[in-house]
Design a protein around this motif. Structure first.
Motif, mmCIF file in Angstrom:
data_model
loop_
_atom_site.group_PDB
_atom_site.id
_atom_site.type_symbol
_atom_site.label_atom_id
_atom_site.label_comp_id
_atom_site.label_asym_id
_atom_site.label_seq_id
_atom_site.Cartn_x
_atom_site.Cartn_y
_atom_site.Cartn_z
ATOM 1 N N LYS A 16 28.701 48.005 31.680
ATOM 2 C CA LYS A 16 28.088 47.824 30.913
ATOM 3 C C LYS A 16 26.866 47.152 30.683
ATOM 4 N N ARG A 17 27.462 45.907 30.861
ATOM 5 C CA ARG A 17 26.346 44.588 31.578
ATOM 6 C C ARG A 17 25.760 44.566 33.009
ATOM 7 N N PRO A 18 24.344 44.836 33.050
ATOM 8 C CA PRO A 18 23.601 45.215 34.382
ATOM 9 C C PRO A 18 24.018 43.238 35.256
ATOM 10 N N TRP A 19 23.579 42.670 34.449
ATOM 11 C CA TRP A 19 24.052 41.192 35.133
ATOM 12 C C TRP A 19 24.838 40.589 35.573
ATOM 13 N N LEU A 20 26.073 41.225 35.100
ATOM 14 C CA LEU A 20 27.444 41.019 35.567
ATOM 15 C C LEU A 20 27.615 42.110 36.302
ATOM 16 N N THR A 21 27.337 42.964 36.707
ATOM 17 C CA THR A 21 27.500 44.263 37.582
ATOM 18 C C THR A 21 26.693 43.273 38.656
ATOM 19 N N LYS A 22 25.820 43.392 38.431
ATOM 20 C CA LYS A 22 24.813 42.304 40.131
ATOM 21 C C LYS A 22 25.856 41.067 40.458
ATOM 22 N N MET A 23 26.676 40.323 39.650
ATOM 23 C CA MET A 23 27.192 39.293 39.820
ATOM 24 C C MET A 23 28.252 39.544 40.512
ATOM 25 N N PHE A 24 28.984 40.421 40.184
ATOM 26 C CA PHE A 24 30.304 40.526 40.494
ATOM 27 C C PHE A 24 30.806 41.872 42.032
ATOM 28 N N LYS A 25 29.683 42.878 42.097
ATOM 29 C CA LYS A 25 28.900 43.388 42.722
ATOM 30 C C LYS A 25 29.449 43.173 44.112
ATOM 31 N N PRO A 26 28.974 41.837 44.568
ATOM 32 C CA PRO A 26 29.383 41.529 46.387
ATOM 33 C C PRO A 26 30.892 40.993 46.196
ATOM 34 N N LEU A 27 31.328 40.539 45.080
ATOM 35 C CA LEU A 27 32.824 40.226 45.071
ATOM 36 C C LEU A 27 33.525 41.465 45.408
ATOM 37 N N ALA A 28 33.155 42.150 44.439
ATOM 38 C CA ALA A 28 34.924 43.518 43.971
ATOM 39 C C ALA A 28 33.840 44.565 45.494
ATOM 40 N N THR A 29 33.472 44.214 46.205
ATOM 41 C CA THR A 29 33.193 44.955 48.128
ATOM 42 C C THR A 29 34.089 43.906 48.567
ATOM 43 N N TRP A 30 33.782 42.572 48.865
ATOM 44 C CA TRP A 30 34.300 41.646 49.543
ATOM 45 C C TRP A 30 36.335 42.080 49.375
ATOM 46 N N TYR A 31 36.408 42.203 48.216
ATOM 47 C CA TYR A 31 37.689 41.917 48.112
ATOM 48 C C TYR A 31 38.512 43.870 48.158
ATOM 49 N N THR A 32 37.834 44.579 48.396
ATOM 50 C CA THR A 32 37.908 45.846 48.293
ATOM 51 C C THR A 32 38.029 45.936 49.923
ATOM 52 N N SER A 33 37.787 44.771 50.561
ATOM 53 C CA SER A 33 37.544 44.943 51.891
ATOM 54 C C SER A 33 38.586 43.870 53.002
ATOM 55 N N ALA A 34 39.218 42.512 51.658
ATOM 56 C CA ALA A 34 40.245 41.951 51.932
ATOM 57 C C ALA A 34 41.737 42.884 51.650
ATOM 58 N N ALA A 35 41.388 43.578 51.107
ATOM 59 C CA ALA A 35 42.547 44.456 50.358
ATOM 60 C C ALA A 35 43.411 45.183 52.084
ATOM 61 N N GLY A 36 42.133 45.318 53.023
ATOM 62 C CA GLY A 36 42.154 46.344 54.037
ATOM 63 C C GLY A 36 43.546 47.594 53.923
ATOM 64 N N TYR A 37 43.603 48.541 52.617
ATOM 65 C CA TYR A 37 43.829 49.273 52.710
ATOM 66 C C TYR A 37 42.663 50.437 53.180
ATOM 67 N N ARG A 38 41.794 50.283 53.648
ATOM 68 C CA ARG A 38 41.417 51.571 54.074
ATOM 69 C C ARG A 38 40.601 51.095 55.300
ATOM 70 N N GLN A 39 41.543 49.986 55.953
ATOM 71 C CA GLN A 39 41.538 50.380 58.073
ATOM 72 C C GLN A 39 42.682 50.536 57.691
ATOM 73 N N LEU A 40 43.216 50.746 57.018
ATOM 74 C CA LEU A 40 44.926 52.187 57.152
ATOM 75 C C LEU A 40 44.421 53.554 57.228
ATOM 76 N N GLY A 41 43.306 53.718 56.353
ATOM 77 C CA GLY A 41 42.417 55.423 56.476
ATOM 78 C C GLY A 41 43.452 55.381 55.098
#
Length: 125
Positions: free
Chosen positions: A13-38
């Motif tokens: 709901k807060r664009p400035w927070l979204t902009k701030m957290f988007k790179p962190l969320a993307t990094w975290y999803t990649s670091a979780a590793g579940y997508r690399q396992l399909g």
């Protein structure tokens, strides 16, 4: 309604927070590793909850088959201690919720049933 508590609605709901957290969320999803396992995010939901078991029974046959296939393939990769080839990784646009909406629906139905069961009828004389 999510299965787990989430700050996502507050942040989105807060664009400035979204902009701030988007790179962190993307990094975290990649670091979780579940997508690399399909796998998809909803594949990680623990099946020991009664609502989750009901939701799994409501899945269309093809979705249920695909889920089992993804889980078995990921388990095999884990046993071999290898990741899938990059072209078989789950893409971000494929990682959409398929089980959470069913779980939310089941919880809403249970809440409605509880409300109806608690309903008392008063007769006017």
């Amino acid at each position: 309604m999510s299965v787990y508590p989430s700050l996502a609605p507050f942040i989105l709901k807060r664009p400035w927070l979204t902009k701030m957290f988007k790179p962190l969320a993307t990094w975290y999803t990649s670091a979780a590793g579940y997508r690399q396992l399909g796998l998809r995010a909803d594949d990680l939901i623990v099946e020991e909850n009664e609502d989750v078991l009901k939701a799994l029974k409501r899945l269309p046959p093809q979705m249920a088959y695909d889920r089992v296939y993804r889980l078995r393939r990921a388990q095999q990769c884990s046993l071999m201690q290898k990741l899938l080839p990059k072209d078989q990784w789950t893409k971000p646009e494929e990682d959409t919720p398929y089980l959470e909406p069913l779980i939310a629906q089941i919880k809403a139905e249970a809440k409605e049933k509880a409300a109806l069961d608690a309903l008392t009828i008063v007769k006017n004389h």
